[in-house]
Design a protein around this motif. Structure first.
Motif, PDB file in Angstrom:
ATOM      1  N   GLY A  28      -0.542  -6.615  -7.240  1.00 53.65           N
ATOM      2  CA  GLY A  28      -1.761  -5.893  -6.859  1.00 53.65           C
ATOM      3  C   GLY A  28      -2.416  -5.185  -8.044  1.00 53.65           C
ATOM      4  O   GLY A  28      -1.777  -4.898  -9.045  1.00 53.65           O
ATOM      5  N   GLN A  91       1.280 -15.033  -8.885  1.00 52.38           N
ATOM      6  CA  GLN A  91       0.337 -15.108  -7.758  1.00 52.38           C
ATOM      7  C   GLN A  91      -1.060 -14.957  -8.366  1.00 52.38           C
ATOM      8  O   GLN A  91      -1.481 -13.855  -8.715  1.00 52.38           O
ATOM      9  N   GLY A  96      -2.663 -11.290  -0.209  1.00 53.79           N
ATOM     10  CA  GLY A  96      -1.914 -10.532   0.783  1.00 53.79           C
ATOM     11  C   GLY A  96      -0.416 -10.595   0.535  1.00 53.79           C
ATOM     12  O   GLY A  96       0.075 -11.428  -0.228  1.00 53.79           O
ATOM     13  N   THR A  97       0.305  -9.680   1.215  1.00 51.78           N
ATOM     14  CA  THR A  97       1.746  -9.559   0.967  1.00 51.78           C
ATOM     15  C   THR A  97       2.516 -10.811   1.415  1.00 51.78           C
ATOM     16  O   THR A  97       3.507 -11.188   0.781  1.00 51.78           O
ATOM     17  N   GLU A 169      -1.264  -3.172  11.187  1.00 48.94           N
ATOM     18  CA  GLU A 169      -1.836  -2.456  10.043  1.00 48.94           C
ATOM     19  C   GLU A 169      -2.807  -1.390  10.540  1.00 48.94           C
ATOM     20  O   GLU A 169      -3.465  -1.569  11.569  1.00 48.94           O
ATOM     21  N   ASN A 184       5.926   1.193   8.569  1.00 51.22           N
ATOM     22  CA  ASN A 184       6.576   0.122   7.819  1.00 51.22           C
ATOM     23  C   ASN A 184       6.604   0.518   6.346  1.00 51.22           C
ATOM     24  O   ASN A 184       5.563   0.772   5.747  1.00 51.22           O
TER      25      ASN A 184
HETATM   26  C1  UD1 Z   1       1.626  -2.729   3.025  1.00 55.47           C
HETATM   27  C2  UD1 Z   1       2.052  -3.190   4.415  1.00 55.47           C
HETATM   28  C3  UD1 Z   1       2.076  -1.973   5.353  1.00 55.47           C
HETATM   29  C4  UD1 Z   1       3.024  -0.931   4.795  1.00 55.47           C
HETATM   30  C5  UD1 Z   1       2.636  -0.554   3.371  1.00 55.47           C
HETATM   31  C6  UD1 Z   1       3.715   0.306   2.782  1.00 55.47           C
HETATM   32  C7  UD1 Z   1       1.290  -5.472   4.747  1.00 55.47           C
HETATM   33  C8  UD1 Z   1       0.237  -6.328   5.313  1.00 55.47           C
HETATM   34  N1  UD1 Z   1       1.124  -4.157   4.896  1.00 55.47           N
HETATM   35  O1  UD1 Z   1       0.293  -2.271   3.117  1.00 55.47           O
HETATM   36  O2  UD1 Z   1       2.512  -2.376   6.644  1.00 55.47           O
HETATM   37  O3  UD1 Z   1       3.001   0.218   5.622  1.00 55.47           O
HETATM   38  O4  UD1 Z   1       2.504  -1.723   2.552  1.00 55.47           O
HETATM   39  O5  UD1 Z   1       3.368   0.746   1.496  1.00 55.47           O
HETATM   40  O6  UD1 Z   1       2.253  -5.964   4.207  1.00 55.47           O
HETATM   41  N2  UD1 Z   1       0.839  -7.268  -3.337  1.00 55.47           N
HETATM   42  C9  UD1 Z   1       0.940  -8.441  -4.048  1.00 55.47           C
HETATM   43  N3  UD1 Z   1       0.079  -9.440  -3.755  1.00 55.47           N
HETATM   44  C10 UD1 Z   1      -0.868  -9.342  -2.796  1.00 55.47           C
HETATM   45  C11 UD1 Z   1      -0.962  -8.130  -2.096  1.00 55.47           C
HETATM   46  C12 UD1 Z   1      -0.091  -7.109  -2.367  1.00 55.47           C
HETATM   47  O7  UD1 Z   1       1.793  -8.574  -4.927  1.00 55.47           O
HETATM   48  O8  UD1 Z   1      -1.592 -10.325  -2.594  1.00 55.47           O
HETATM   49  C13 UD1 Z   1       1.788  -6.171  -3.643  1.00 55.47           C
HETATM   50  C14 UD1 Z   1       1.112  -4.939  -4.218  1.00 55.47           C
HETATM   51  O9  UD1 Z   1       1.099  -4.997  -5.631  1.00 55.47           O
HETATM   52  C15 UD1 Z   1       2.021  -3.832  -3.729  1.00 55.47           C
HETATM   53  C16 UD1 Z   1       2.560  -4.357  -2.403  1.00 55.47           C
HETATM   54  O10 UD1 Z   1       2.396  -5.752  -2.450  1.00 55.47           O
HETATM   55  O11 UD1 Z   1       3.112  -3.620  -4.586  1.00 55.47           O
HETATM   56  C17 UD1 Z   1       1.854  -3.759  -1.200  1.00 55.47           C
HETATM   57  O12 UD1 Z   1       0.494  -4.143  -1.212  1.00 55.47           O
HETATM   58  P1  UD1 Z   1      -0.649  -3.197  -0.713  1.00 55.47           P
HETATM   59  O13 UD1 Z   1      -1.930  -3.906  -0.822  1.00 55.47           O
HETATM   60  O14 UD1 Z   1      -0.531  -1.866  -1.359  1.00 55.47           O
HETATM   61  O15 UD1 Z   1      -0.259  -3.086   0.845  1.00 55.47           O
HETATM   62  P2  UD1 Z   1      -0.662  -1.950   1.838  1.00 55.47           P
HETATM   63  O16 UD1 Z   1      -2.047  -2.163   2.300  1.00 55.47           O
HETATM   64  O17 UD1 Z   1      -0.314  -0.627   1.303  1.00 55.47           O
END
Ligand code: UD1
Ligand code: CA
Length: 473
Positions: A28, A91, A96-97, A169, A184
């Motif tokens: 991210g 990536q 998205g996660t 979410e 979560n």
């Molecule tokens: C996510 C969770 C949410 C949780 C929260 C906790 C999902 C959809 N949501 O939301 O339920 O409560 O984290 O902190 O999973 N990342 C990638 N690639 C991507 C997107 C994200 O590597 O395409 C990484 C980001 O760098 C980060 C982590 O995943 O380290 C979380 O991503 P972020 O966008 O912050 O998720 P939240 O919206 O906070």
């Protein structure tokens, strides 16, 4: 979504089915940090946030640690180039996660996968160990936390009997769902094989247009499988999105470090004014005054006392040493019973013997001072090998640099260097030599003799007129 290469993941679990793959999401951007430094490289206690997560992950005995990188990927990889146990999965677009985990899946061995976030630096090893242990037998487990203000996090939706149904979410939640306080953390453990089935089925028809990892919880339930949860302290779940949260977690980290030292018997005059950016080992009865910063690896033996406002980096400090306030020490070793400061600066490769005295405004660099040697005030000792019981008076300078090269000054045991003397290196002051005040020494000063090198005569001119202040025009 694009299916990962699941063909390489065997469908049938073997004896290795408990092998653990840790997947750390770190792709991210972290727009809200307002920084050129990628978010996961922002430091807590002087180490990138991702480093703290890696440290916790390394306690799990995982078969693989896979980091998903994307935004600022080269910078992230470069920052960890010396940590060779990391498998990097790229990536290219942050979709998205769930999409991020899919990029890591082809690098997993069969067994379990544990998903962690690179921006949650306070997660602890015991919590992860418990989460992994709780997963044995159940299909999927999620680490949750209970927050008074759950804003921004995904919420854990349970049925009347308390069974987990799904995660919603914040942006997709109904007002009723938004009032749920169990959140979560994002840390999930599941079999690699199951993730290989579920991830290709994710859809991005949601408020953020992303492939949510959290949607696999509902898929688990739809498959009639169990979802286990474990909960943790809310700070462990805390993610960093901006500098305010970074600063807040820094203080939580420091308070934890201070509490561990207090528990081991270290006296901290104010635990809220203590900073550790590395490791600190303390003996018995160590006392640390306020606003001291420790960096790198520092060892303090029994009875060491550190005054206020010192910065100490990579140092081994012997028994009973007293470091007085406003002293800066770097890459140095200090022998038992010595005292240093106030306002002293020990630069790299300083080695002090036992009972050495270094007073205010003394700077050392690449200097070795033998037992009982004293430099009480205003001196520069660089590239110097100094014996035992030497007296270095105020204003003594080793002239170690000719503008191009550095040279060594050698001083024998029991020598006395008078005030305001310059020792022009390379030069030797022999054992027991006595250098008169104000001398500029360029040649060997022989043992036990008085060496004096000043303007030959001292004149006094009587009838001399004092300068008078000119009246302003
Ligand atoms: C996510 C969770 C949410 C949780 C929260 C906790 C999902 C959809 N949501 O939301 O339920 O409560 O984290 O902190 O999973 N990342 C990638 N690639 C991507 C997107 C994200 O590597 O395409 C990484 C980001 O760098 C980060 C982590 O995943 O380290 C979380 O991503 P972020 O966008 O912050 O998720 P939240 O919206 O906070
Ligand atoms: Ca987040």
């Amino acid at each position: 979504m694009n299916a990962p290469d699941t063909a390489s993941v065997p469908a049938v679990a073997t004896a290795d089915s408990h092998a653990l793959n840790v997947i750390i999401l770190a792709a991210g951007q972290g727009k809200r940090m307002n920084s050129r430094l990628p978010k996961v490289l922002q430091p807590i206690a002087g180490r990138p946030m991702l480093g703290h997560v890696l440290d916790a992950a390394r306690t799990l005995g995982a078969a693989r640690i896979i980091v998903v990188h994307g935004h600022g990927g080269d910078q992230v990889q470069a920052a960890f180039s010396r940590e060779t146990d990391i498998v990097w999965a790229h990536q290219a677009e942050q979709l998205g996660t769930g999409h991020a985990v899919a990029q890591a899946l082809p690098f997993c061995t069969e067994g379990m996968a544990l998903v962690l976030y690179g921006d949650c630096p306070l997660i602890t090893a015991p919590t992860l160990q418990q989460l992994v242990a709780s997963t044995q037998g159940s299909t999927l487990s999620v680490l949750t936390a209970h927050l008074d203000t759950p804003t921004g996090y995904g919420r854990i939706v349970r049925d009347g009997a308390g069974k987990v149904l799904r995660i919603v979410e914040q942006k997709d939640a109904s007002p009723e769902e938004a009032s749920i306080r169990e959140i979560n953390t994002g840390f999930v453990a599941a079999p690699v094989e199951k993730l290989g089935d579920w991830l290709p089925q994710l859809r991005n028809a949601n408020a953020q247009g992303e492939y949510y990892l959290t949607d696999v919880i509902a898929m688990t339930v739809a498959d009639g499988l169990e979802v286990a949860t474990r909960s943790c302290d809310h700070w462990e779940a805390a993610g960093v999105n901006d500098k305010r949260q970074l600063a807040e977690l820094e203080r939580v980290y420091q308070r934890r470090a201070a509490d561990q030292l207090l528990a081991r018997g270290v006296t901290l005059l104010d635990p809220s004014r203590f900073d550790l950016r590395g490791t600190l080992q303390c003996g018995k009865d160590v006392e640390i005054d306020v606003n001291v910063i420790f960096e790198g690896d520092v060892v303090l033996a029994d009875g060491v006392r550190i005054g206020a406002n010192c910065v100490i980096r990579n140092a081994v400090i012997g028994e009973g040493v007293i470091i007085k306030s406003h002293t800066v020490i770097e890459d140095s070793i200090i022998g038992k019973g010595s005292d240093v400061g106030p306002f002293a600066r020990l630069r790299p490769d300083t080695v002090l013997g036992e009972k050495v005295h270094i007073g205010n405004f003394v700077e050392t660099k690449k200097a070795r001072l033998g037992n009982g040697t004293k430099a009480g005030h205003l001196a520069y000792l660089g590239d110097a090998v100094i014996g035992e019981r030497v007296n270095v008076s105020a204003g003594v300078i080793t002239c170690n640099y000719d503008g191009a090269n550095k040279f060594v000054t050698t001083i024998g045991d029991d020598a006395f260097i008078g005030t305001d003397s310059q020792l022009v290196a390379p030069v030797i002051i022999e054992t027991g030599a006595y250098i008169a005040a104000g001398s500029t020494i360029t040649k060997t000063a022989p043992a036990d003799a008085l060496t004096i090198c000043r303007a030959r005569e001292q004149k006094s001119i009587s009838g001399w007129k004092k300068p008078v202040k000119q009246p302003k025009a």
